[in-house]
Design a protein around this motif. Structure first.
Motif, PDB file in Angstrom:
ATOM      1  N   UNK A   5       4.140 -23.814 -26.974  1.00  0.00           N
ATOM      2  CA  UNK A   5       3.019 -24.232 -26.129  1.00  0.00           C
ATOM      3  C   UNK A   5       3.490 -24.630 -24.735  1.00  0.00           C
ATOM      4  N   UNK A   6       4.671 -25.238 -24.678  1.00  0.00           N
ATOM      5  CA  UNK A   6       5.148 -25.876 -23.457  1.00  0.00           C
ATOM      6  C   UNK A   6       5.706 -24.881 -22.447  1.00  0.00           C
ATOM      7  N   UNK A   9       9.996 -28.411 -20.761  1.00  0.00           N
ATOM      8  CA  UNK A   9      10.426 -29.232 -21.891  1.00  0.00           C
ATOM      9  C   UNK A   9      11.099 -30.496 -21.379  1.00  0.00           C
ATOM     10  N   UNK A  10      10.659 -31.659 -21.889  1.00  0.00           N
ATOM     11  CA  UNK A  10      11.241 -32.938 -21.505  1.00  0.00           C
ATOM     12  C   UNK A  10      12.337 -33.388 -22.464  1.00  0.00           C
ATOM     13  N   UNK A  11      12.154 -33.129 -23.761  1.00  0.00           N
ATOM     14  CA  UNK A  11      13.091 -33.634 -24.759  1.00  0.00           C
ATOM     15  C   UNK A  11      13.134 -32.706 -25.956  1.00  0.00           C
ATOM     16  N   UNK A  31       5.236 -30.448 -21.487  1.00  0.00           N
ATOM     17  CA  UNK A  31       4.054 -30.730 -20.685  1.00  0.00           C
ATOM     18  C   UNK A  31       2.740 -30.386 -21.387  1.00  0.00           C
ATOM     19  N   UNK A  32       2.739 -29.492 -22.353  1.00  0.00           N
ATOM     20  CA  UNK A  32       1.502 -29.073 -23.017  1.00  0.00           C
ATOM     21  C   UNK A  32       1.296 -29.703 -24.389  1.00  0.00           C
ATOM     22  N   UNK A  33       2.384 -30.137 -25.066  1.00  0.00           N
ATOM     23  CA  UNK A  33       2.187 -30.699 -26.392  1.00  0.00           C
ATOM     24  C   UNK A  33       3.463 -31.097 -27.092  1.00  0.00           C
ATOM     25  N   UNK A  49      -1.225 -29.994 -29.391  1.00  0.00           N
ATOM     26  CA  UNK A  49      -1.492 -30.163 -27.953  1.00  0.00           C
ATOM     27  C   UNK A  49      -1.842 -31.614 -27.640  1.00  0.00           C
ATOM     28  N   UNK A  50      -1.542 -32.042 -26.427  1.00  0.00           N
ATOM     29  CA  UNK A  50      -1.795 -33.438 -26.048  1.00  0.00           C
ATOM     30  C   UNK A  50      -3.279 -33.781 -26.104  1.00  0.00           C
TER      31      UNK A  50
END
Length: 124
Positions: A5-6, A9-11, A31-33, A49-50
């Motif tokens: 989805x993203x 990527x943060x982590x 960022x997307x979920x 998803x967020x």
């Protein structure tokens, strides 16, 4: 192969999904979920998803020193429980995308017993 989805990527961290059977894999927060991918079977994955996240529930023990597991409560599909080596990093990464008032502590054992007793002896 599963499409993520993203876009950013943060982590990415090793984790365990506690669904019926224990599944080992990686959590990806972007960022997307929120995404979980099983390390052995590529067909077993969880993508949230967020917009679908209702609450993030953390089980906090020893006055915040230890967080054994956390759950993501969705609006439609129920709860998903996860555990990882560094849960504080995961919860901090989630905090960027989920409002702070939707990140809550789970009830302790004594709170659950107290509620059960109150509901048992509640006047009707």
């Amino acid at each position: 192969m599963v499409q993520s989805l993203n876009t950013k990527v943060d982590l990415v961290i090793e984790a365990t999904a506690l669904t019926g059977f224990t599944e080992y894999g990686k959590i990806m927060i972007g960022d997307k979920g929120f995404e979980f991918y099983n390390s052995r079977d590529s067909r077993k994955y969880i993508q949230i998803p967020w917009e679908d996240v209702e609450n993030v529930i953390a089980s906090v023990l020893l006055k915040g020193k230890w967080i054994p597991r956390y759950a993501i409560q969705t609006k439609k599909n129920g709860n998903y429980i996860f555990s990882s080596k560094e849960p504080k990093k995961v919860l901090r990464a989630i905090r960027k995308y989920v409002e702070p008032n939707h990140m809550v502590n789970s009830l302790s054992f004594f709170d659950v017993v107290k509620r059960a007793m109150q509901s048992r002896f509640k006047k009707k």
